[in-house]
Scaffold this motif. Structure first.
Motif, short mmCIF file in Angstrom:
data_model
loop_
_atom_site.label_atom_id
_atom_site.label_comp_id
_atom_site.label_asym_id
_atom_site.label_seq_id
_atom_site.Cartn_x
_atom_site.Cartn_y
_atom_site.Cartn_z
N CYS A 277 0.84 -1.20 0.00
CA CYS A 277 0.00 0.00 0.00
C CYS A 277 0.87 1.24 0.00
N SER A 278 0.44 2.27 -0.61
CA SER A 278 1.16 3.54 -0.66
C SER A 278 0.39 4.60 0.08
N LEU B 276 -4.61 6.30 -0.25
CA LEU B 276 -5.38 5.56 0.74
C LEU B 276 -6.85 5.88 0.59
N GLU B 277 -7.63 4.86 0.32
CA GLU B 277 -9.06 5.05 0.14
C GLU B 277 -9.78 4.85 1.46
N GLU B 278 -10.95 5.46 1.58
CA GLU B 278 -11.77 5.27 2.77
C GLU B 278 -12.37 3.87 2.73
N ILE B 279 -12.16 3.12 3.79
CA ILE B 279 -12.66 1.75 3.87
C ILE B 279 -14.02 1.76 4.57
N GLN C 267 -14.74 -3.44 1.42
CA GLN C 267 -15.49 -2.60 0.50
C GLN C 267 -15.06 -1.15 0.66
N THR C 268 -14.77 -0.52 -0.49
CA THR C 268 -14.63 0.94 -0.55
C THR C 268 -15.80 1.40 -1.41
N ASP D 87 -3.97 -1.12 9.96
CA ASP D 87 -5.12 -0.38 10.50
C ASP D 87 -5.70 0.48 9.39
N ASP D 88 -6.87 0.07 8.88
CA ASP D 88 -7.49 0.83 7.80
C ASP D 88 -8.67 1.65 8.29
N GLY D 89 -8.79 1.80 9.62
CA GLY D 89 -9.89 2.55 10.19
C GLY D 89 -11.06 1.68 10.59
#
Length: 399
Positions: free
Chosen positions: A3-4, A8-11, A52-53, A137-139
């Motif tokens: 991942c960069s 970063l997309e909202e999860i 899912q995004t 940790d993606d939120g």
């Protein structure tokens, strides 16, 4: 894929479905300009995440993890080699520390260190075993990714190498090189770290004669009934160029003494006095250095107290002490292995003797007078020595 931080997309939702770690760790070795060796470790850790995004996704998040095992090189001043290197004052400790963090996409990598410290009386040094801990940790989902830990730390002990005394800024210093080794396991492989610590002990101004080097020509111990004579021959080289040889000796005592040696009165006696058990009295244990000695020989005296429990008689307290010897001229510290330090203590049985002669007046009063001799098998250094202790007992029979 890795991942960069840039994309970063909202999860909306996510879960970790799998994870793994490289079976093989790449290890490389580097040496700096001072000859200090560092072993560097690297491997990959990964997890599979689905969620899912704006759309469903399933991806593999991979991070590169590293570790470092640097050797230790230090120069330390010590007040005394004796105080520094006495084995009973040496211990080790471990502590985990965090040095910082850095980010790789959704993964926070914590730069960690396992600090293994070797403590002596007036100096210590540490090995810093560096490793990384990855946390995804993606939120929505937070999970510690797989990583290798340091395991099975084995202290391999140390050796002391004497070097010639040095002159530093107008002062003379004795110099000993303390060399230590530590084994550690990482992913099933054993790595060895080394510490090279220069211990400097100030002798005095360099414009006065000082010892450059001392060496042992021979040493020995002679056993007597209640003591040991420790002797040593030393060759000494001085800053003046003079070389001389001297013999030194000192007496090491061993003693077992009852705290009270007066007759005991025993009531309801009917040949029913038996040994029950022996116990240490730890609060009474003591260690101290004997003062007033010269010629570079020193004695450390160990004092220990035990309690012997009998039926009817009750507890009998016994003091036991033994000596250890060492030679110390400021440059050379040498511990005598054949010493008298108190070790294990075991009860070795008892004998009884009825005392008739001179005790007629006691018999007329209705009791018997005995001499009880019991044995303690005491470890002095590497020897087990039977020590006999006598007590007199006035035994009143059951009426």
């Amino acid at each position: 894929m890795s991942c960069s931080n840039k994309s970063l997309e909202e999860i909306i939702n996510s879960e970790v479905s799998d994870g793994g770690i490289d079976n093989t760790v790449l290890a490389t070795t580097s040496t700096d300009a001072n000859g200090l060796i560092t072993q560097s470790l690297s491997y990959k850790s990964w997890i599979k995440v689905k969620g899912q995004t704006k759309a469903d996704f399933e991806k593999t998040v991979t991070v590169n993890l590293t570790g470092e095992l640097p050797d230790v090189a230090q120069e330390l001043n010590v007040e005394s080699y004796v105080a520094s290197l006495e084995p009973r004052w040496m211990y080790t400790s471990q502590e985990k520390r965090v040095q910082g963090t850095h980010q790789d996409g959704y993964v926070t990598i914590t730069d960690s260190v396992l600090v293994y410290t070797v403590h002596h009386f007036n100096f210590d040094f540490s090995y810093n075993l560096m490793y990384e801990v990855p946390v995804y940790d993606d939120g929505v989902t937070r999970e510690v990714m797989p990583y290798y830990r340091y395991e099975n730390l084995v202290d391999k002990g140390y050796t002391l190498k004497q070097e010639d005394s040095r002159v530093i800024n107008g002062s003379a210093y004795a110099c000993n090189i303390y060399q230590h080794a530590l084994e550690v396991t990482f992913n099933g492989k054993v790595y060895t770290l080394h510490a090279n610590v220069t211990l400097l002990h100030e002798l005095g101004p360099a414009n006065k004669p000082f010892i450059v080097r001392s060496e042992i020509l021979q040493e020995g111990t002679t056993l007597f009934d209640d003591h040991v004579l420790a002797s040593i021959d030393i060759r000494t080289k001085w800053s003046t160029g003079e070389v001389n040889e001297n013999s030194y000796g000192i007496e090491l005592c061993e003693r077992v003494t009852p705290e009270y040696n007066t007759p005991f009165s025993v009531y309801n006696y009917n040949n029913n006095i038996e040994y029950e058990y022996l116990e240490d009295i730890p609060d009474e244990e003591d260690v101290y250095l004997l003062e007033g000695l010269d010629n570079h020989m020193r004695v450390i005296r160990y004092l220990k107290k035990v309690r012997i429990n009998f039926t009817l008689i009750g507890p009998l307290d016994v003091e036991i002490y033994g000596d250890e010897a060492y030679y110390d001229d400021g440059v050379l510290y040498h511990y005598f292995k054949s010493s008298n330090a108190v070790g294990s203590i075991e009860y070795g049985g008892d004998e009884w003797k009825l005392l008739n002669s001179g005790y007629d007046e006691y018999e007329k009063k209705g009791f018997e007078y005995y001499e009880m001799t019991y044995t303690l098998n005491v470890q002095f250094g590497s020897r087990i020595v039977p020590k006999k202790i006598r007590n007199e007992l006035c035994c009143w029979p059951i009426f």
